[in-house]
Design an enzyme around this catalytic site. Structure first.
Site, PDB file in Angstrom:
ATOM      1  CG  HIS A 124     -63.661 -20.161  -3.623  1.00 42.23           C
ATOM      2  ND1 HIS A 124     -62.579 -20.913  -4.014  1.00 42.23           N
ATOM      3  CD2 HIS A 124     -64.555 -20.234  -4.643  1.00 42.23           C
ATOM      4  CE1 HIS A 124     -62.820 -21.414  -5.216  1.00 42.23           C
ATOM      5  NE2 HIS A 124     -64.009 -21.023  -5.618  1.00 42.23           N
ATOM      6  CD  GLU A 134     -67.220 -23.896  -5.603  1.00 43.25           C
ATOM      7  OE1 GLU A 134     -67.897 -23.514  -6.556  1.00 43.25           O
ATOM      8  OE2 GLU A 134     -66.347 -23.196  -5.067  1.00 43.25           O
TER       9      GLU A 134
HETATM   10  P1  PGA Z   1     -65.433 -23.470 -11.997  1.00 43.52           P
HETATM   11  O1  PGA Z   1     -65.182 -22.637 -10.645  1.00 43.52           O
HETATM   12  O2  PGA Z   1     -66.868 -23.236 -12.375  1.00 43.52           O
HETATM   13  O3  PGA Z   1     -64.464 -22.906 -12.980  1.00 43.52           O
HETATM   14  O4  PGA Z   1     -65.183 -24.919 -11.645  1.00 43.52           O
HETATM   15  C1  PGA Z   1     -66.120 -22.691  -9.615  1.00 43.52           C
HETATM   16  C2  PGA Z   1     -65.636 -21.975  -8.389  1.00 43.52           C
HETATM   17  O5  PGA Z   1     -64.426 -22.029  -8.098  1.00 43.52           O
HETATM   18  O6  PGA Z   1     -66.445 -21.357  -7.677  1.00 43.52           O
END
Ligand code: PGA
Length: 256
Positions: free
Chosen positions: A98, A168
């Protein structure tokens, strides 16, 4: 033919007490029980609530995951937790890579790979979060491929096939809206292509690739129309039991 079971992932981040965790399950479970067999629902609480959550969902088809692990070796890592410790607390999945973790500790792709290897050795299933850094405001296939190559070097195709990969991009986290649909489609496609080229079509057909970054129920239907997407991950909306139940239902309806 597509046979992948869709995934809905909740990353609770640095929030949710043990009491709030139990309250979440009380509200959330009745709202998803009709579709829970069609979706892999993975709840990732902070470390402090992993055990309480695994007790609260015992016997229910809900998965518990951890946010992070330290790959070791050894025990001299004050403040960190290993794959074995989170597995002992009840986690069956673990998120690695992440952006918030990478930034906080200055982690590189090789370190993320070490976490994947350590998770696999403890029989935890890794959830790899991967995407472009914030400075790159779009999908960049070269950058993503380079990162995938370093993160996956030496990992077996059968292990990759059992993972969940979250596309992401860093700049899409914590915003009002997710990344544009063409960016999401291109990012997910790059990941599946890379897996097919590296380990063959069988692994590419099996691995679940989902999107994360500012997911909310109102954006879910259009995201779920992106070709080849296998589900969604949510941070803020992942700890709101009604909103996350809505996301789970939309995932089941479109993909389950
Ligand atoms: P968010 O977070 O949905 O609040 O943008 C996503 C993440 O950090 O995995």
């Amino acid at each position: 033919m597509k046979q992948r079971k869709p995934v809905a992932l909740a990353n609770w981040k640095m929030a949710m007490t043990i009491g709030e965790t139990r309250a979440f399950v009380r509200v959330f479970w009745p709202r998803v029980q009709d579709v829970a067999d069609r979706v892999d629902i993975i709840l990732c609480p902070p470390c402090t609530a992993i055990h309480a959550l695994s007790q609260a969902v015992a016997g229910l088809p809900l998965w518990v995951g951890a946010h992070d692990i330290h790959p070791g070796p050894g025990e001299a890592h004050t403040g960190a937790v290993s794959a074995e410790l989170v597995a002992d607390a009840g986690a069956r999945w673990v998120m690695v890579g992440h952006w918030e973790v990478r930034r906080r500790y200055g982690e590189d792709d090789e370190w993320v790979r070490a976490k994947i290897q350590s998770a696999l050795a403890a029989e935890l299933r890794p959830i790899l979060l991967i995407g472009e850094e914030a400075q790159i405001r779009d999908h960049d296939p070269q950058i993503l491929r380079g990162r995938l190559r370093r993160v996956f070097e030496g990992i077996h195709g059968d292990d990759v096939a059992r993972m969940v990969i979250v596309y992401e991009p860093e700049w899409a986290i914590g915003r009002k809206e997710p990344a544009p649909l063409d960016t999401v489609a291109a990012g997910c496609a790059t990941i599946r292509e890379f897996i097919s080229e590296t380990w063959g079509q069988r692994s590419a057909d099996a691995v679940r690739i989902i999107y994360g970054g500012s997911v909310r129920p109102e954006f879910a239907p259009r995201l779920l129309h992106v070709p080849d997407i296998d589900g969604l991950g949510a941070g803020r909306k992942g700890r709101d039991p009604q909103a996350f139940a809505d996301i789970v239902h939309l995932v089941a309806e479109h993909l389950g």
